[in-house]
Design an enzyme around this catalytic site. Sequence first.
Site, short mmCIF file in Angstrom:
data_model
loop_
_atom_site.label_atom_id
_atom_site.label_comp_id
_atom_site.label_asym_id
_atom_site.label_seq_id
_atom_site.Cartn_x
_atom_site.Cartn_y
_atom_site.Cartn_z
CE LYS A 1 -62.21 27.79 -10.56
NZ LYS A 1 -61.37 26.64 -10.24
CG ASN B 1 -58.06 19.70 -21.18
OD1 ASN B 1 -57.77 19.22 -22.26
ND2 ASN B 1 -58.65 20.87 -21.05
CE1 TYR C 1 -56.27 10.12 -24.15
CE2 TYR C 1 -54.28 11.33 -23.55
CZ TYR C 1 -54.92 10.36 -24.31
OH TYR C 1 -54.19 9.62 -25.21
N1 LIG Z 1 -57.67 21.51 -15.25
C1 LIG Z 1 -57.19 21.52 -14.03
O1 LIG Z 1 -55.97 21.63 -13.82
C2 LIG Z 1 -58.10 21.37 -12.87
C3 LIG Z 1 -59.41 20.95 -13.04
N2 LIG Z 1 -60.22 20.76 -11.97
C4 LIG Z 1 -61.58 20.31 -12.14
O2 LIG Z 1 -61.59 19.04 -12.80
C5 LIG Z 1 -62.73 18.93 -13.64
C6 LIG Z 1 -62.29 18.62 -15.07
O3 LIG Z 1 -61.43 19.66 -15.53
P1 LIG Z 1 -60.80 19.62 -16.99
O4 LIG Z 1 -60.39 18.24 -17.34
O5 LIG Z 1 -59.79 20.71 -17.03
O6 LIG Z 1 -62.04 20.06 -17.86
P2 LIG Z 1 -62.46 19.59 -19.32
O7 LIG Z 1 -63.50 20.52 -19.78
O8 LIG Z 1 -61.28 19.37 -20.19
O9 LIG Z 1 -63.09 18.15 -19.02
C7 LIG Z 1 -64.34 17.94 -18.51
C8 LIG Z 1 -64.98 16.84 -19.32
O10 LIG Z 1 -66.22 16.50 -18.73
C9 LIG Z 1 -67.15 16.28 -19.75
N3 LIG Z 1 -68.50 16.42 -19.20
C10 LIG Z 1 -69.20 17.55 -18.90
N4 LIG Z 1 -70.38 17.25 -18.36
C11 LIG Z 1 -70.43 15.89 -18.30
C12 LIG Z 1 -71.39 14.96 -17.83
N5 LIG Z 1 -72.56 15.34 -17.34
N6 LIG Z 1 -71.09 13.64 -17.88
C13 LIG Z 1 -69.92 13.23 -18.39
N7 LIG Z 1 -68.98 14.06 -18.87
C14 LIG Z 1 -69.24 15.36 -18.84
C15 LIG Z 1 -66.80 17.28 -20.83
O11 LIG Z 1 -67.31 16.91 -22.09
C16 LIG Z 1 -65.27 17.24 -20.77
O12 LIG Z 1 -64.73 16.27 -21.64
C17 LIG Z 1 -63.47 20.28 -13.48
O13 LIG Z 1 -64.46 20.15 -12.50
C18 LIG Z 1 -62.39 21.24 -13.02
O14 LIG Z 1 -62.90 22.33 -12.30
C19 LIG Z 1 -59.78 20.96 -10.69
C20 LIG Z 1 -58.49 21.35 -10.45
C21 LIG Z 1 -57.57 21.66 -11.54
C1 LIG Z 2 -56.55 25.02 -12.36
C2 LIG Z 2 -55.87 25.65 -11.23
C3 LIG Z 2 -54.63 26.25 -11.65
C4 LIG Z 2 -56.57 26.46 -10.28
C5 LIG Z 2 -58.01 26.19 -10.06
O1 LIG Z 2 -58.82 27.00 -10.40
C6 LIG Z 2 -58.44 24.94 -9.43
O2 LIG Z 2 -57.64 24.22 -8.83
O3 LIG Z 2 -59.66 24.64 -9.50
#
Ligand SMILES: NC(=O)C1=CN([C@@H]2O[C@H](COP(=O)(O)OP(=O)(O)OC[C@H]3O[C@@H](n4cnc5c(N)ncnc54)[C@H](O)[C@@H]3O)[C@@H](O)[C@H]2O)C=CC1
Ligand SMILES: CC(C)CC(=O)C(=O)O
EC number: 1.4.1.9
Length: 364
Positions: A80, A183, A186
């Site tokens: 990572k 992301n 939603y």
């Molecule tokens: N995007 C992906 O494909 C993957 C994401 N993840 C994990 O899922 C989680 C979310 O990822 P994404 O949706 O891509 O990120 P993102 O940044 O789009 O969404 C995270 C959301 O959490 C909110 N947030 C941050 N701190 C907060 C708090 N204390 N209380 C409430 N809301 C808060 C942010 O404002 C944001 O809207 C992360 O932990 C990421 O590592 C895991 C695997 C794959």
């Molecule tokens: C968002 C993925 C493609 C890989 C990753 O870093 C994860 O699953 O946390």
Amino acid sequence: MELFKYMESADYEQIVLCQDKNSGLKAIIAIHDTTLGPALGGTRMWTYASEEDALEDALRLAKGMTYKNAAAGLNLGGGKTVIIGNPKTDKNDEMFRAFGRFIEGLNGRYITAEDVGTTEEDMDLIHLETNYVTGVSAEFGSSGNPSPITAYGIYVGMKAAAKEAFGTDSLEGKVIAVQGVGNVAYTLCKHLHEEGAKLIVTDINKESVQRAVDDFGAKAVGIDEIYSQEADIFAPCALGAVINDETIPQLKAKVIAGSANNQLKDPAHGDKIHELGIVYAPDYVINSGGVINVADELDGYNRERAIKRVEGIYGTIEKIFAISKRDGIPTYVAADRLAEERIARVAKTRSTFLQNEKSVLSKR
Ligand SMILES: NC(=O)C1=CN([C@@H]2O[C@H](COP(=O)(O)OP(=O)(O)OC[C@H]3O[C@@H](n4cnc5c(N)ncnc54)[C@H](O)[C@@H]3O)[C@@H](O)[C@H]2O)C=CC1
Ligand SMILES: CC(C)CC(=O)C(=O)O
């Protein structure tokens, strides 16, 4: 932090510090284990309080990727990257190009993708300098932003967890408290809404909350109120360490199933929720849809095949619940066992001598 002691404690292979003054890039690539193949894991951009916090995050997330990729059945190791900076104000094109060149220098030991704070556009910039990047725009024959597929995997895994807790995998009428509606969450909320679940949401970003209220009729609550909601399922979809001493006593949900990486602050918190009879879908198993999807690019992306593999998360979670019950262990331990056993089996296979590896018989 005593660096080598820390690395030794979980057997990390490599840490790479990348600095580029021209663009302001400060990145840490952590490679945990490459027994199964090159380390694949996303790049997170975040405003860390200190360099030590950034390093610790990179290391924890890299180890998580080793387990995630192993449990998902991928022939990939775990790594990572974290980039230190504000993703809203500190990005520039040169930063991601410089980062791409550092990745290229690793000659395939590490392959990146999106994570919190990075986008498809950022991956396209990295792709100008290296092919060791996934989640690149569809116009390059890639799979694009993995978040919607990650969300689908969470939805599928949540159904498996619901079946375990409630005897049915239907989410119709279930009350689901979602922490963070970015992301991944939603799209998750969209699936849940379509199945007739009732949503409670929170986010530090007011616009994200409003979007979920407007689009899915979600009820909005304050940041600290999300844990104590009268919900059937708690879905942590923001950042890690949210299952801890302060939050566990507040939880009313029977199931924890969400996308955040490293949800348990410490292993002891996994033991505690197990004792309380809460069904926990291990984070790195339920959120593996994104990496399963981007990994498919390495074989020439086929969306149908990728989605079919993501749907396998249901069965993997069922298997973990079965091991947990059979051996009387928490689900997070059962998941670790599944991953570790696979790595150990492959390591044994790979110990067979091959002439193309550097040896006394190979040419100098
Ligand atoms: N995007 C992906 O494909 C993957 C994401 N993840 C994990 O899922 C989680 C979310 O990822 P994404 O949706 O891509 O990120 P993102 O940044 O789009 O969404 C995270 C959301 O959490 C909110 N947030 C941050 N701190 C907060 C708090 N204390 N209380 C409430 N809301 C808060 C942010 O404002 C944001 O809207 C992360 O932990 C990421 O590592 C895991 C695997 C794959
Ligand atoms: C968002 C993925 C493609 C890989 C990753 O870093 C994860 O699953 O946390």
